[in-house]
Design a protein around this motif. Structure first.
Motif, PDB file in Angstrom:
ATOM      1  N   GLU A 174      26.567  28.448  66.966  1.00  0.00           N
ATOM      2  CA  GLU A 174      26.768  27.022  66.399  1.00  0.00           C
ATOM      3  C   GLU A 174      25.799  26.975  64.950  1.00  0.00           C
TER       4      GLU A 174
ATOM      5  N   HIS B 109      25.168  24.933  61.377  1.00  0.00           N
ATOM      6  CA  HIS B 109      24.910  23.764  60.716  1.00  0.00           C
ATOM      7  C   HIS B 109      24.149  23.477  59.436  1.00  0.00           C
TER       8      HIS B 109
ATOM      9  N   SER C 161      28.260  22.175  57.980  1.00  0.00           N
ATOM     10  CA  SER C 161      29.388  22.782  57.633  1.00  0.00           C
ATOM     11  C   SER C 161      29.493  22.752  56.120  1.00  0.00           C
ATOM     12  N   THR C 162      29.056  21.854  55.362  1.00  0.00           N
ATOM     13  CA  THR C 162      28.997  21.546  53.981  1.00  0.00           C
ATOM     14  C   THR C 162      27.660  21.235  53.666  1.00  0.00           C
TER      15      THR C 162
ATOM     16  N   GLU D  60      30.626  29.009  62.512  1.00  0.00           N
ATOM     17  CA  GLU D  60      32.002  28.622  61.811  1.00  0.00           C
ATOM     18  C   GLU D  60      31.814  28.389  60.256  1.00  0.00           C
TER      19      GLU D  60
ATOM     20  N   THR E 164      29.193  27.684  56.618  1.00  0.00           N
ATOM     21  CA  THR E 164      28.570  26.603  55.697  1.00  0.00           C
ATOM     22  C   THR E 164      29.280  26.835  54.362  1.00  0.00           C
TER      23      THR E 164
ATOM     24  N   GLY F 110      37.712  26.432  60.053  1.00  0.00           N
ATOM     25  CA  GLY F 110      37.148  25.794  61.181  1.00  0.00           C
ATOM     26  C   GLY F 110      36.776  26.439  62.131  1.00  0.00           C
TER      27      GLY F 110
END
Lengths: 113, 114
Positions: A5, A7, A9-10, A105, A107, B40
């Motif tokens: 995971e 973090h 995402s932006t 996923e 950044t 995603g």
């Protein structure tokens, strides 16, 4: 299997500021953690990696830290520049020949001039 | 960039047609991988190869097959393309030296299934 995971995402920062991206992994057997940078329309490029026998690795303005106990690792970019704007991916694997990477996923980092 | 090429770089095809993507390397690396990249989802492993004629499935292998008859070539085949296979496909390579684990990517193939 492994789950990674990532973090946030932006992430948007001002030029010259620092940026930090964090990843967690689930498989305690994982011991290789690379970071890739992908510019728009380009291939992912390996920018730095860390193996589990060290806690930190630096390469100029980029550093990666690893906390095996907590199963998380982070990418640190200091003195950010507009050309650092890109999507960054973390990944994890068991470091053997032909290791299978599991990616976060991504950044989207934007460095504003 | 490592010596990795992919062909074609762009392809538009219709649902139900077979499609083959090619990855070619000049590095003589033992391991080759196929990933797909979707918004995603990051990069997800489809299949990989650990030598000539030796392949195995990744996390999203349904609907895909691969073949590796030579060290330098790794083919990805969509037997009957579906719209859900519209994606960007990346090939990657790695060797079995002390730097095992480092993967280098090809330029990608953008596939659109209409």
């Amino acid at each position: 299997g492994e789950n990674v995971e990532q973090h946030p995402s932006t992430l948007s920062v001002q030029e010259g500021d620092s940026a930090v991206i964090k990843c967690t992994y689930s498989d305690s057997a994982s011991n290789y953690f690379p970071w890739y940078k992908q510019e728009l329309g380009k291939r992912p490029q390996l920018i730095i990696d860390i193996r589990s026998n060290v806690g930190e690795k630096k390469d100029q303005r980029i550093a990666v830290t690893l906390n095996k106990t907590a199963k998380h690792f982070s990418l640190h970019i200091t003195e950010t520049q507009p050309e650092d704007s890109a999507v960054y991916f973390c990944a994890a694997s068991i470091r053997t020949s032909g290791s299978r990477l599991t990616f976060g996923e991504g950044t989207q980092l934007t460095v504003n001039p | 960039d490592a010596g990795i090429t992919q062909s074609p770089r762009h392809k538009v095809t219709e649902t139900g047609t077979p499609v083959t993507l090619r990855c070619h390397q000049t590095e003589n690396h033992r391991y080759m991988y196929w990933y797909r990249q979707d918004p995603g989802h990051g990069l997800r492993l489809i299949h990989y190869s650990y030598g000539v004629k030796d392949t195995d499935k990744g996390e999203v292998s349904d609907g895909y097959s691969v073949s590796r008859s030579k060290t330098e070539d790794f083919l990805l085949t969509l037997e009957s393309a579906t719209s859900s296979q519209t994606s960007v496909y990346f090939c990657a390579i790695s060797d079995d030296s002390l730097l095992a684990g480092e993967q280098y990517f090809g330029p990608g193939t953008r596939l659109t299934v209409t």
